[in-house]
Design a protein around this motif. Structure first.
Motif, PDB file in Angstrom:
ATOM      1  N   MET A   1       0.844  -1.190   0.000  1.00 22.82           N
ATOM      2  CA  MET A   1       0.000   0.000   0.000  1.00 22.82           C
ATOM      3  C   MET A   1       0.877   1.237   0.000  1.00 22.82           C
ATOM      4  O   MET A   1       1.740   1.399   0.870  1.00 22.82           O
ATOM      5  N   ILE A   2       0.704   2.056  -0.985  1.00 18.48           N
ATOM      6  CA  ILE A   2       1.468   3.298  -1.028  1.00 18.48           C
ATOM      7  C   ILE A   2       0.487   4.434  -0.833  1.00 18.48           C
ATOM      8  O   ILE A   2      -0.455   4.567  -1.608  1.00 18.48           O
ATOM      9  N   PRO A   3       0.676   5.235   0.196  1.00 19.83           N
ATOM     10  CA  PRO A   3      -0.265   6.333   0.376  1.00 19.83           C
ATOM     11  C   PRO A   3      -0.115   7.357  -0.739  1.00 19.83           C
ATOM     12  O   PRO A   3       0.991   7.679  -1.145  1.00 19.83           O
ATOM     13  N   ARG A   4      -1.244   7.805  -1.230  1.00 22.22           N
ATOM     14  CA  ARG A   4      -1.172   8.804  -2.295  1.00 22.22           C
ATOM     15  C   ARG A   4      -0.883  10.180  -1.740  1.00 22.22           C
ATOM     16  O   ARG A   4      -0.196  10.968  -2.345  1.00 22.22           O
ATOM     17  N   THR A   5      -1.467  10.440  -0.607  1.00 23.94           N
ATOM     18  CA  THR A   5      -1.174  11.719   0.013  1.00 23.94           C
ATOM     19  C   THR A   5      -0.558  11.434   1.357  1.00 23.94           C
ATOM     20  O   THR A   5      -0.951  10.505   2.058  1.00 23.94           O
ATOM     21  N   VAL A   6       0.433  12.202   1.712  1.00 25.23           N
ATOM     22  CA  VAL A   6       1.064  12.021   3.008  1.00 25.23           C
ATOM     23  C   VAL A   6       0.917  13.294   3.809  1.00 25.23           C
ATOM     24  O   VAL A   6       1.496  13.459   4.842  1.00 25.23           O
TER      25      VAL A   6
ATOM     26  N   ARG C 217      13.057   7.180 -13.207  1.00 23.79           N
ATOM     27  CA  ARG C 217      13.288   7.597 -11.829  1.00 23.79           C
ATOM     28  C   ARG C 217      11.994   7.639 -11.018  1.00 23.79           C
ATOM     29  O   ARG C 217      11.980   7.329  -9.831  1.00 23.79           O
ATOM     30  N   LEU C 218      10.888   7.961 -11.723  1.00 22.03           N
ATOM     31  CA  LEU C 218       9.593   7.962 -11.042  1.00 22.03           C
ATOM     32  C   LEU C 218       9.224   6.551 -10.606  1.00 22.03           C
ATOM     33  O   LEU C 218       8.718   6.332  -9.515  1.00 22.03           O
ATOM     34  N   LEU C 223       8.813   2.462  -6.395  1.00 23.87           N
ATOM     35  CA  LEU C 223       9.281   1.199  -5.818  1.00 23.87           C
ATOM     36  C   LEU C 223       9.915   1.428  -4.449  1.00 23.87           C
ATOM     37  O   LEU C 223       9.718   0.634  -3.531  1.00 23.87           O
ATOM     38  N   GLU C 224      10.664   2.510  -4.340  1.00 31.51           N
ATOM     39  CA  GLU C 224      11.261   2.852  -3.038  1.00 31.51           C
ATOM     40  C   GLU C 224      10.176   2.975  -1.988  1.00 31.51           C
ATOM     41  O   GLU C 224      10.259   2.379  -0.913  1.00 31.51           O
ATOM     42  N   ASP C 225       9.138   3.761  -2.326  1.00 32.21           N
ATOM     43  CA  ASP C 225       8.055   3.968  -1.370  1.00 32.21           C
ATOM     44  C   ASP C 225       7.385   2.644  -1.027  1.00 32.21           C
ATOM     45  O   ASP C 225       7.027   2.394   0.119  1.00 32.21           O
ATOM     46  N   ALA C 227       8.773  -0.339  -1.230  1.00 33.74           N
ATOM     47  CA  ALA C 227       9.691  -1.157  -0.429  1.00 33.74           C
ATOM     48  C   ALA C 227       9.639  -0.726   1.027  1.00 33.74           C
ATOM     49  O   ALA C 227       9.614  -1.563   1.934  1.00 33.74           O
ATOM     50  N   ILE C 228       9.594   0.587   1.239  1.00 41.34           N
ATOM     51  CA  ILE C 228       9.536   1.069   2.616  1.00 41.34           C
ATOM     52  C   ILE C 228       8.248   0.604   3.282  1.00 41.34           C
ATOM     53  O   ILE C 228       8.247   0.081   4.392  1.00 41.34           O
ATOM     54  N   SER C 229       7.117   0.742   2.553  1.00 40.37           N
ATOM     55  CA  SER C 229       5.855   0.376   3.200  1.00 40.37           C
ATOM     56  C   SER C 229       5.778  -1.137   3.365  1.00 40.37           C
ATOM     57  O   SER C 229       5.158  -1.622   4.310  1.00 40.37           O
ATOM     58  N   GLU C 230       6.442  -1.917   2.469  1.00 37.30           N
ATOM     59  CA  GLU C 230       6.423  -3.369   2.664  1.00 37.30           C
ATOM     60  C   GLU C 230       7.347  -3.778   3.806  1.00 37.30           C
ATOM     61  O   GLU C 230       7.048  -4.702   4.562  1.00 37.30           O
ATOM     62  N   ALA C 231       8.470  -3.074   3.928  1.00 39.00           N
ATOM     63  CA  ALA C 231       9.360  -3.360   5.050  1.00 39.00           C
ATOM     64  C   ALA C 231       8.665  -3.033   6.363  1.00 39.00           C
ATOM     65  O   ALA C 231       8.893  -3.678   7.380  1.00 39.00           O
TER      66      ALA C 231
END
Lengths: 235, 224, 259
Positions: A1-6, C217-218, C223-225, C227-231
């Motif tokens: 899950m990636i938040p769209r807004t932080v 790069r986007l 993917l970075e984000d 990876a962080i949220s999966e970690a």
């Protein structure tokens, strides 16, 4: 899950608080520093007029949680409202009604206690005549015109307490307020908590001082960034 | 006019701290003096060379002094979490920016008087016949430096900040102040003060842009 | 959105990126062919002049990317959408790369034509100052420990830095009062049609390259984000809610055998 807004989204129109809402309402509040979670999925409801005691070991996330409620930190995930105002959008409304006595005293070393508090009065638009009585109540009347840099840790904490006494906030957040205080000064803090409770104001008190906090109506335990049901905290 | 009142309170608080601690007097001024001596030594004893470079050296000393002054001004906020107190006050955060800029500008102006005196002595710089152009260049340049420093000094208070971050960010952004300040100063000190209008105009533009941008953008830097 | 749709979306996104990459590669090859063989050597400068086919495009891109940083920063502050911050970061990184390239190529060109590696010409000086400003921008991006703060800080710098560009340029232009018209205007009258074509192809190719690098790069940023949220997510899972039934306790025999 990636938040769209932080971050807080932009809003239009002025905020309006519903007095029927609880003093604090958090849902799924998580705060991460880098990749280290400090507060994890905290859901919390504190009614108006309640005095809540927050217990837990060092590093349990109590300070982070209180700073989130005070809007000094923003939650990484989750949402909430304080006194009916949205935690992210209506920060100024919350700040007007809420006082955090944190574990840092926020004093300027080269100013006297009186000057420090007068500055606070200017920022909050308070009458500076409140400074004298507040300092007196915190037992600092004699040292009020000395520079803070010469103060002991306990005296600094007394100034911080006096600062919290300047206002009568609807929500009073106390983070280890007894640290470094002697018995007499601890009583001042306790009196402030009881006064707030008697006036129907809300207090959240975080401390691991076992002899304190008996005026609280409810106790919650925090451990590893989570709120755990009372009595089941791991030691 | 809350913004004005709060900015004044901020500035008064900062100036009072500075008067008590005397950091500018006890550390920054000697530092600026040392810089000037070292510059002089590195350029050799040739009198004309020293005279020609004096305005540049003068402004370099001011530039470095402003970096130190802002590090100090924000250190006082960071020592015991005072910045968080400002954040939690229900005030216009632009007041912090403006107040801090004003307080440091006042300190820098006092410092500049001393530095100019030093330069006149050390490098045989004659102040020339355009005192208003000279004063204008220093006042306008100082306001610009104060705006940039007050805006980005807050970043240096981040727990992970390194000492070099602040100068790395501020010095390139402030190049117009350096260039315009040096040019206006050398015109004023060589009897061509009348030609310095463009440079003073440039400084005014820089000041306005950075004061406006800072007022708008600063709250975003302060919030978590 | 179903999983299949999301997979499709990701595939087409990757395909778009690949197409961009191929186009950019083709453009760069075309620029090289045009610049090295098709175009004639310059009447005055000879073959050294051919560096213009990469120098001018990379300078153009540096400025384009910093404009994009500015626009994305404004968009971030207006919408608080994290993707704008990712765009600003991607564009700033690519921009610093291209502006560094511009400075190096400019120096290589300057040595044989002017006899010096560096001159305090307004455009050169502005470019060098910009390089430093955006290196500072990238350094600040590493400071904050929360994504929201990082996004806000960098947006503030992204806006202020770009607003500073014209002032910096004006100041160094006045500072070196003997100013010359931009290289392009200067040489335009003696440019053959093939030269102009080479330049245009170069600009197009580098713009495609920029788009490819930013897209790439986007994706890395996303993917970075992730990876962080999966970690993070195992540490954020509710503790007292086991997803699978607890394993049967091992027989005492096995335990003693192992111990």
């Amino acid at each position: 899950m990636i938040p769209r807004t932080v971050d807080a989204p932009r809003t239009h129109g002025s905020p309006a608080a519903d007095p029927a809402t609880p003093a604090v309402l958090l849902s799924g509040v998580t705060r991460v520093f880098g990749v280290a979670p400090a507060v994890v999925r905290v859901g919390l409801r504190v009614e108006r007029g309640e005095t809540l005691l927050l217990r837990g070991p060092n590093g349990a996330g109590k300070s982070t949680l209180l700073r989130i409620v005070a809007t000094a930190l923003s939650p990484t995930y989750g949402s909430g409202s304080v006194l009916g105002f949205d935690l992210l959008r209506d920060r100024d409304e919350i700040r007007r009604r809420c006082e955090l006595l944190g574990h840092r005293t926020r004093l300027y070393e080269d100013l006297t206690a009186r000057e420090n508090l007068r500055f606070v009065c200017t920022l909050y638009g308070l009458d500076p005549s409140r400074v004298g009585p507040a300092l007196e109540r915190a037992g600092l009347a004699d040292a009020a015109d000395d520079r803070v840099s010469g103060y002991s840790q306990g005296m600094r904490q007394r100034v911080a307490v006096a600062r919290a006494l300047l206002r009568r906030p609807e929500l009073l957040l106390l983070d280890e307020p007894y640290a470094g205080l002697d018995e007499e000064a601890k009583e001042v803090v306790d009196d402030a908590v009881r006064d707030a409770g008697a006036e129907g104001r809300t207090v959240i008190l975080a401390t691991h001082d076992p002899g304190r906090g008996d005026m609280a109506g409810r106790t919650l335990l925090m451990d590893g960034g989570r709120l755990v049901p009372a009595g089941s905290a791991s030691s | 006019m809350n913004l004005l009142r709060q900015s004044v309170a901020m500035a008064a608080k900062d100036l009072r701290i500075e008067l008590r601690g005397r950091y500018a007097l006890s550390a920054i001024l000697p530092f600026a003096g040392t810089l000037l001596i070292v510059f002089g030594l590195s350029l050799g004893p040739g009198r004309t060379l020293l005279q020609e470079t004096a305005p540049g050296l003068l402004w370099l000393a001011v530039l470095f002094a402003s970096v130190l002054a802002f590090r100090r001004a924000y250190e006082a906020e960071g020592e015991d979490g005072a910045l968080e107190g400002l954040l939690l006050a229900p005030m216009d955060k632009a007041a912090v920016f403006l107040g801090k800029a004003a307080a440091v500008a006042a300190q820098l102006l006092a410092l500049e008087v001393a530095v100019i005196t030093l330069v006149v002595g050390l490098f045989d710089l004659s102040l020339g016949g355009a005192p208003f152009v000279l004063a204008g260049a220093f006042v306008l340049g100082t306001v610009g430096l104060a705006a940039v420093g007050s805006l980005f000094g807050v970043l240096a208070e981040s727990p992970r900040a390194r000492e070099a971050i602040f100068p790395l960010l501020v010095l390139p952004l402030a190049t117009p102040v350096l260039v315009a300040g040096v040019k206006a100063t050398s015109l004023a000190t060589t009897g061509r003060g009348g030609q310095a209008g463009g440079w003073l105009g440039l400084l005014v533009a820089f000041d306005l842009v950075f004061l406006a941008a800072g007022t708008l953008v600063y709250p975003y830097l302060l919030e978590d | 959105m179903s999983t299949a749709e999301r997979m499709m979306g990701r595939l087409t996104a990757r395909r778009g990126e690949k197409v961009l990459g191929l186009l950019a590669a083709a453009g760069v090859i075309a620029t090289a062919v045009l610049g090295l063989w098709v175009t004639p050597p310059d009447a005055d400068e000879g073959n050294v002049f051919r560096i213009i086919y990469v120098h001018v495009p990379s300078a153009w891109l540096a400025y384009l990317s910093f404009f994009i940083v500015f626009a994305a920063s404004v968009a971030y502050l207006a919408t608080k959408r994290i993707r704008w911050d990712r765009l600003a970061a991607a564009s700033a990184e690519v921009g610093v790369l291209f502006i560094g390239l511009t400075l190096v190529l400019g120096s290589i060109w300057a040595k044989p034509t002017w006899g010096i590696w560096w001159t305090w010409d307004p455009r050169l000086t502005t470019t060098a100052v910009l390089f430093l400003i955006y290196v500072g921008y990238l350094a600040v991006r590493r400071l904050p420990d929360s994504p929201a703060k990082r996004a806000r800080w960098s947006a503030a710098i992204g806006i202020v830095a770009f607003v500073d560009v014209p002032i910096v340029h004006l100041s160094v232009t006045w500072w070196r009062s003997q100013h010359q018209a931009p290289a392009l205007l200067h040489v335009a009258p003696r440019m053959a049609a093939s030269m102009a074509a080479g330049l245009l192809v170069g600009v197009a190719a580098f713009t495609l390259l920029y788009a490819y690098l930013v897209t790439f790069r986007l994706r890395v940023g996303r993917l970075e984000d992730r990876a962080i949220s999966e970690a993070l997510s195992p540490r954020l899972e509710p503790r007292s809610a086991p997803v699978e039934p607890p394993p049967t306790p091992p027989a005492p025999k096995e335990v003693s055998a192992r111990g």
